[in-house]
Design a protein around this motif. Structure first.
Motif, PDB file in Angstrom:
ATOM      1  N   TYR A 602     -23.759 -35.114  -7.592  1.00  0.00           N
ATOM      2  CA  TYR A 602     -24.744 -34.269  -8.272  1.00  0.00           C
ATOM      3  C   TYR A 602     -24.247 -33.751  -9.623  1.00  0.00           C
ATOM      4  N   ALA A 603     -23.069 -34.209 -10.066  1.00  0.00           N
ATOM      5  CA  ALA A 603     -22.538 -33.748 -11.350  1.00  0.00           C
ATOM      6  C   ALA A 603     -23.215 -34.504 -12.492  1.00  0.00           C
ATOM      7  N   VAL A 604     -23.034 -33.995 -13.703  1.00  0.00           N
ATOM      8  CA  VAL A 604     -23.651 -34.622 -14.876  1.00  0.00           C
ATOM      9  C   VAL A 604     -22.739 -35.715 -15.412  1.00  0.00           C
ATOM     10  N   ASN A 605     -23.284 -36.493 -16.354  1.00  0.00           N
ATOM     11  CA  ASN A 605     -22.525 -37.515 -17.087  1.00  0.00           C
ATOM     12  C   ASN A 605     -22.041 -38.652 -16.187  1.00  0.00           C
ATOM     13  N   TYR A 606     -22.810 -38.959 -15.155  1.00  0.00           N
ATOM     14  CA  TYR A 606     -22.565 -40.145 -14.350  1.00  0.00           C
ATOM     15  C   TYR A 606     -23.778 -41.063 -14.453  1.00  0.00           C
ATOM     16  N   SER A 607     -23.521 -42.356 -14.474  1.00  0.00           N
ATOM     17  CA  SER A 607     -24.626 -43.314 -14.497  1.00  0.00           C
ATOM     18  C   SER A 607     -25.188 -43.495 -13.098  1.00  0.00           C
ATOM     19  N   VAL A 608     -26.359 -44.103 -13.029  1.00  0.00           N
ATOM     20  CA  VAL A 608     -26.961 -44.387 -11.722  1.00  0.00           C
ATOM     21  C   VAL A 608     -26.084 -45.332 -10.925  1.00  0.00           C
ATOM     22  N   ARG A 609     -25.463 -46.302 -11.603  1.00  0.00           N
ATOM     23  CA  ARG A 609     -24.583 -47.246 -10.921  1.00  0.00           C
ATOM     24  C   ARG A 609     -23.411 -46.526 -10.267  1.00  0.00           C
ATOM     25  N   GLN A 610     -22.816 -45.564 -10.958  1.00  0.00           N
ATOM     26  CA  GLN A 610     -21.693 -44.824 -10.389  1.00  0.00           C
ATOM     27  C   GLN A 610     -22.130 -43.987  -9.187  1.00  0.00           C
TER      28      GLN A 610
END
Length: 844
Positions: A602-610
């Motif tokens: 739920y953190a920011v700055n992650y892609s959908v793939r990650q």
């Protein structure tokens, strides 16, 4: 009520009473004549005000009375000519929309068995169509203010479109030819043409008219699959009328612009297929592609990239439409880049049908033919980059047809964007498809007149200059043999030499794998050596499982590195190696790593793939922890046999191995025959009983499950589960269902089941089908994982609500898979109830 109104009502009431009760022929004719006077066109018409009131208030009601009382006894009082003059004329005069609705409603409400009333109404409706009353109906609506009565509009649209269906259902084998779809819809198309002609005449006379109803009618016809029959009549007339008349052009532009977005695709697709050329399409659509998002998507994406069954003329019309106007030429450039991007996508080349790749190749070549030299110079670098990315993936393909497509497109693009420089040159067989592709570089004569002489320059294979020898060897070395001048390959003595057996050779690794976990982290973070990174990933999983104490000290850091690790060097099996290493870290230090992954999801700055990788790792780790460990306490094996089936290969070069395999084979056959003919009265256990082992997942299931539910309804800066990220939400729900399945026979399963049912209850009517399927899978996992007695005791209220919801889904959900899953859950609930209820009945 004024005197005029009272007079109209009294006359109408008296006529209805006479027609209902009288059997006197003269009285019936007089009553019909009296009513006909209110429609005008007679010798002694009534005042205009009374005629208007009758048409607006009483006409429809009187026609309903006539349609309900059309029986043989009543009509036998009139001759055939009198029926046409006094009865049929009432339906063929006056407001056409009211007469049409009354006739069709009478046919729909009639019994399914043939009757006199049904046949009479169908005959009148046939005359209604043959006398051009449909033209009057459409013209009446167009003269009213736009959208003056939306309810009436929707009713008329539905009735007009459904005439063939209703008449076929009622008349069956007695149906009339005019009501067949192949006859009715061309007739409707002719009516639309004549109404548009009336609108043109009205606009020239400076009268207000609206084409909105015609737009909606055309859109609904096309969306229901009858667009070809109507457009085949409409398009030729419009294409001819718009060539030199600006009023007709404005009518056509407004006609298409007023079509609702949900119906626009069918109309645009039909127009693109029907128009004789891009010039006609440009006159019909105007700049609709720049104004309307739906039209932009259909023309730039759907017709070019998503649909490939169309003829080549569709590509000529669509791409020529972009090139016809300077304001639309940026769309042509963007479309060409999108086409080259799809053409050069290695995944698309591998998995898309060959026909679609041919279709995209044709679109690329036609786009090149429309480009001007200044446009080529402006976008040359971007086009070169896109072409070079796609050449190699085509040449590496094992299908000759795809390789040839790549060669042709690469040659043509390189020659067009750099005519004076070095160009690609390949050798391939020329067939009909090759000739067709090369011919697309020359615009048809009708289009060539619309563009400059520079824009119509074409490139032929015979005139393509050859590239340098060094350049040619790189892209085509794999596809053409090397030849040496002055030598004859048939006389080459090297052909008689026996090649070395290199099947057992192994590639030497240049880099040595790290020996410690901390060195692995450093190598993955700082190293730019592909061999070292590959060696590190190869041994990382086994190192993690062997050095659990050292891993627990750096587990969070290692998980963070693996989550952000990218495949910069195209390492074979990179995703599999990285995933298995992450699973191993999670299994070794379960609580800390699981808390880290569920928080970072739920953190920011992650892609959908990650985020999807995090869910996959949690599921695989939970699966491994839920499986029973070996009695010796050893870790789960990590070799290739853990994830792939073991296949015994027989080596033909090893005679001993082959003989041994053959010996074992016939011995096995003999043993099976003996066993099948041996009669035994008792048998011991065929295999040892499994040893009961505690579940490792029991104590950590909550760390996997509950944090994933905690923050699903909080939108983040980079994603929104309850917004547009439907696929990610569906994967999250599916992951929770799988974790619920792995928690079977654990002490926390009941609590997990309650929380999961509460979680999915807020999402049960989600608009996305994949999310609903995942929710239904959650219900199944709860029913299968929670003990049956606990379901009926601790979760009875939730099950009652879920049962009513599932029943509703089986009847109303638009997706067939969702309906099937809902039905399976209902059956599963019923089986659980039947299983528990008999057990709960104890004798007194």
């Amino acid at each position: 009520m004024d005197s005029n109104t009272s007079n109209v009502w009294l006359v109408l009431k008296l006529a209805i009473k006479t027609l209902s009760s009288s059997r006197d022929r003269s009285e019936v004719i007089d009553a019909l004549k009296t009513i006909k006077r209110f429609l005008g066109g007679t010798e002694n018409p009534v005042p205009v005000k009374e005629r208007e009131e009758f048409a607006e208030t009483h006409f429809s009601r009187f026609l309903q009375f006539l349609a309900a009382n059309l029986n043989r006894d009543w009509l036998e009082l009139l001759t055939t000519d009198e029926q046409k003059e006094f009865l049929d004329a009432l339906f063929l005069q006056g407001p056409a929309d009211q007469a049409f609705l009354v006739l069709l409603d009478a046919i729909i409400s009639a019994s399914h068995s043939p009757s006199f009333s049904l046949m009479k109404c169908s005959c009148i409706l046939e005359m209604f169509l043959r006398h051009g009353r449909m033209i009057e109906l459409l013209w009446e609506v167009c003269q009213k203010p736009a959208k003056s009565d939306l309810l009436l509009w929707d009713m008329l649209l539905t009735k007009i479109i459904s005439v063939p269906d209703h008449l076929a259902n009622k008349l069956k084998q007695d149906n009339k030819a005019i009501f067949y779809p192949q006859n009715y819809f061309p007739l409707l198309g002719e009516a639309v043409v004549k109404v548009l002609q009336k609108i043109w005449e009205a606009l020239r006379g400076e009268k207000d008219c609206s084409v909105t109803f015609i737009s909606r009618l055309l859109g609904k016809i096309c969306i229901q699959g009858h667009g070809e029959a109507v457009l085949s009549v409409l398009v030729p007339h419009l294409a001819t009328s718009t060539q030199s008349d600006f009023i007709w052009q404005r009518i056509c532009w407004r006609l298409v612009e007023n079509i609702p977005d949900r119906w626009l695709e069918g109309v645009i697709s039909g127009l693109v297929q029907m128009v004789p050329g891009p010039e006609a399409l440009s006159q019909l659509l105007g700049n609709l592609a720049s104004k309307n998002k739906k039209a932009h998507f259909v023309l730039t994406q759907k017709l070019l990239l998503l649909q490939y069954k169309h003829k080549t003329s569709v590509l000529h019309n669509t791409l020529g439409y972009f090139a016809m106007d300077h304001s639309r030429r940026p769309l042509l450039i963007q479309v060409l880049k999108d086409l080259l991007g799809t053409w050069g996508n290695s995944s698309a080349v591998k998995h898309s049908p060959v026909e679609q790749q041919v279709y995209v190749s044709k679109a690329i070549l036609i786009s090149l033919a429309h480009l001007k030299d200044e446009e080529v110079k402006e976008h040359r670098q971007a086009l070169i980059t896109l072409v070079m990315e796609g050449v190699q993936c085509h040449l590496d393909n094992n299908i000759p047809r795809i390789r040839r497509l790549g060669m042709i497109v690469a040659e043509c693009v390189s020659s067009r964007i750099d005519p004076g420089g070095k160009q690609l040159k390949f050798q391939y067989e020329e067939d009909e498809e090759t000739k067709e592709l090369l011919s697309l570089l020359t615009l048809p004569s009708s289009q060539s007149e619309k563009v400059s002489s520079q824009d119509s320059r074409t490139v032929h294979t015979s005139t393509l200059p050859e590239i340098d020898k060094k350049e040619d060897e790189q892209p085509s070395a794999k596809h053409q043999p090397l030849k040496t001048e002055g030598s004859d390959s048939e006389l080459d003595s090297d052909d008689d030499l026996t090649p070395y057996d290199m099947s057992g050779d192994k590639e030497l690794k240049k880099s040595k794998a790290p020996a410690y976990v901390i060195d692995c982290i450093e190598a993955l973070v700082t190293s730019e050596d592909p061999d070292k990174i590959e060696a590190t990933l190869t041994i990382l999983e086994s190192m993690i499982r062997k050095n659990t104490a050292a891993v627990k000290e750096v587990s969070i850091e290692l998980a963070k590195v693996l989550i952000h690790l990218e495949d910069k060097f195209s390492i074979d099996g990179f995703l599999r190696l990285r995933q298995r290493a992450m699973v191993a870290v999670t299994v070794v230090d379960t609580i800390d790593v699981t808390q880290y992954l569920t928080t970072e999801f739920y953190a920011v700055n992650y892609s959908v793939r990650q985020r999807l990788d995090m869910l996959d790792v949690l599921v695989l780790a939970a699966q491994e922890l839920s499986q029973p460990a070996s009695p010796t306490g050893l870790q789960t094996p990590t070799d290739e046999s853990r994830t792939q089936p073991c296949i015994q290969l027989i080596c033909s070069t090893n005679t001993d191995s082959y003989t041994s395999s053959k010996t074992q084979h016939w011995r096995k056959v003999i043993e099976q025959r003996i066993e099948s003919k041996t009669r035994r009265f008792s048998k011991g256990p065929l295999r040892p009983q499994p040893v009961a082992m505690p579940s490792r997942f029991n104590s950590v299931a909550g760390y996997f499950f509950f944090p994933l539910i905690r923050n699903y309804d909080r939108p983040q800066a980079t994603f929104d589960l309850l917004g547009n990220d439907h696929f990610l939400l569906g994967r999250l729900v599916h992951t929770l269902a799988v974790l619920m399945m792995f928690a079977i026979n654990t002490t926390i399963a009941i609590q997990m089941g309650k929380v999961l049912l509460d979680f999915i209850w807020a999402l049960r009517y989600h608009s996305d089908r994949y999310v609903r399927q995942s929710i239904l899978f959650c219900v199944s996992s709860v029913l299968l994982s929670v003990p049956s007695d606990c379901l009926l005791v601790d979760m009875s209220d939730e099950l009652i609500e879920a049962r009513s919801w599932l029943t509703e889904l089986t009847e109303k959900d638009p997706d067939e898979d969702c309906r099937s899953l809902a039905l399976q859950n209902l059956v599963l609930m019923e089986n659980i109830r039947k299983k528990i209820e008999p057990a709960s009945l104890t004798p007194l």
